[in-house]
Design a protein around this motif. Structure first.
Motif, mmCIF file in Angstrom:
data_model
loop_
_atom_site.group_PDB
_atom_site.id
_atom_site.type_symbol
_atom_site.label_atom_id
_atom_site.label_comp_id
_atom_site.label_asym_id
_atom_site.label_seq_id
_atom_site.Cartn_x
_atom_site.Cartn_y
_atom_site.Cartn_z
ATOM 1 N N VAL A 32 0.878 -1.133 -0.047
ATOM 2 C CA VAL A 32 -0.256 0.146 -0.041
ATOM 3 C C VAL A 32 0.944 1.142 0.041
ATOM 4 C CG1 VAL A 32 -1.540 1.260 1.418
ATOM 5 C CG2 VAL A 32 -1.926 -1.163 1.103
ATOM 6 N N GLN A 33 1.781 1.246 0.654
ATOM 7 C CA GLN A 33 2.624 2.360 0.652
ATOM 8 C C GLN A 33 3.535 2.531 -0.609
ATOM 9 O OE1 GLN A 33 5.572 1.653 4.121
ATOM 10 N NE2 GLN A 33 4.067 2.670 5.515
ATOM 11 N N ALA A 34 3.791 1.553 -1.310
ATOM 12 C CA ALA A 34 4.490 1.666 -2.536
ATOM 13 C C ALA A 34 3.605 2.316 -3.711
ATOM 14 C CB ALA A 34 5.099 0.303 -3.058
ATOM 15 N N LEU A 35 2.319 1.612 -3.372
ATOM 16 C CA LEU A 35 1.260 2.325 -4.376
ATOM 17 C C LEU A 35 0.910 3.808 -4.221
ATOM 18 C CD1 LEU A 35 -1.323 -0.724 -4.399
ATOM 19 C CD2 LEU A 35 0.053 0.098 -6.295
ATOM 20 N N ALA A 36 0.999 4.135 -2.739
ATOM 21 C CA ALA A 36 0.640 5.483 -2.509
ATOM 22 C C ALA A 36 1.733 6.358 -2.825
ATOM 23 C CB ALA A 36 0.394 5.510 -0.991
ATOM 24 N N ALA A 37 2.864 5.982 -2.815
ATOM 25 C CA ALA A 37 4.069 6.779 -3.319
ATOM 26 C C ALA A 37 4.089 6.808 -4.850
ATOM 27 C CB ALA A 37 5.462 6.042 -3.034
ATOM 28 N N LYS A 38 3.509 5.850 -5.696
ATOM 29 C CA LYS A 38 3.526 6.005 -7.290
ATOM 30 C C LYS A 38 2.328 7.005 -7.343
ATOM 31 C CE LYS A 38 5.418 1.642 -8.613
ATOM 32 N NZ LYS A 38 5.094 0.466 -9.396
ATOM 33 N N THR A 39 1.370 7.230 -6.492
ATOM 34 C CA THR A 39 0.306 7.983 -6.948
ATOM 35 C C THR A 39 0.426 9.205 -6.372
ATOM 36 O OG1 THR A 39 -0.855 7.479 -4.773
ATOM 37 C CG2 THR A 39 -1.388 6.115 -7.003
ATOM 38 N N ASP A 40 1.541 9.447 -5.880
ATOM 39 C CA ASP A 40 1.935 11.071 -5.122
ATOM 40 C C ASP A 40 2.511 11.686 -6.281
ATOM 41 O OD1 ASP A 40 2.353 13.284 -3.833
ATOM 42 O OD2 ASP A 40 3.621 12.436 -2.317
#
Length: 140
Positions: A32-40
């Motif tokens: 989830v953190q990796a996906l959030a970083a990609k969407t930031d």
């Protein structure tokens, strides 16, 4: 019933099952953190801008070094050319050039000496001009 994935062993006890659940939660949190970083988008744009800025600074440094190297090479070639030209000049031309340089130095020195000798006169003239300007200004 659902079959467990082939890469994960089945739990033999409730404690092992809890550990597997906890491990899965950590993996899910990381995902989830990796996906959030990609969407930031803003953070990614700032990272990219920083990366490009660093690359530009590195390239500018390289170009500066190359320019300094080229300038040194040009200076060396100019010095070599000056030496070659001087070696090829006939003696009478060299003598005339030396004589003209000596005369220029003498004229410059004489002009400086004359200006220094007239310094009190120049100061007095400047003071008189300033005084005349002040009087004229006051009368207006």
């Amino acid at each position: 019933m659902t079959q467990p994935p082939h890469d994960e062993p089945t739990a033999q006890s409730p404690e092992e099952l809890r550990e597997q659940i906890e491990h899965t939660r950590h993996e899910l949190g990381d995902t989830v953190q990796a996906l959030a970083a990609k969407t930031d988008v803003k953070a990614r744009a700032q990272e990219k801008a920083t990366e490009i800025k660093d690359q530009a600074a590195a390239k500018a440094g390289e170009l500066k070094e190359q320019a300094a190297l080229k300038a040194g090479q040009v200076k060396a070639k100019a010095s070599e050319a000056a030496v070659r030209v001087q070696d090829k000049l006939p003696a009478p031309v060299k003598d005339r050039a030396a004589q003209a340089a000596g005369q220029a130095r003498a004229t410059t020195a004489q002009g400086l000496h004359t200006a220094r000798g007239n310094r009190p006169l120049l100061v007095a003239a400047a003071a008189a001009g300033t005084l005349a300007w002040l009087i004229y200004r006051k009368k207006r």
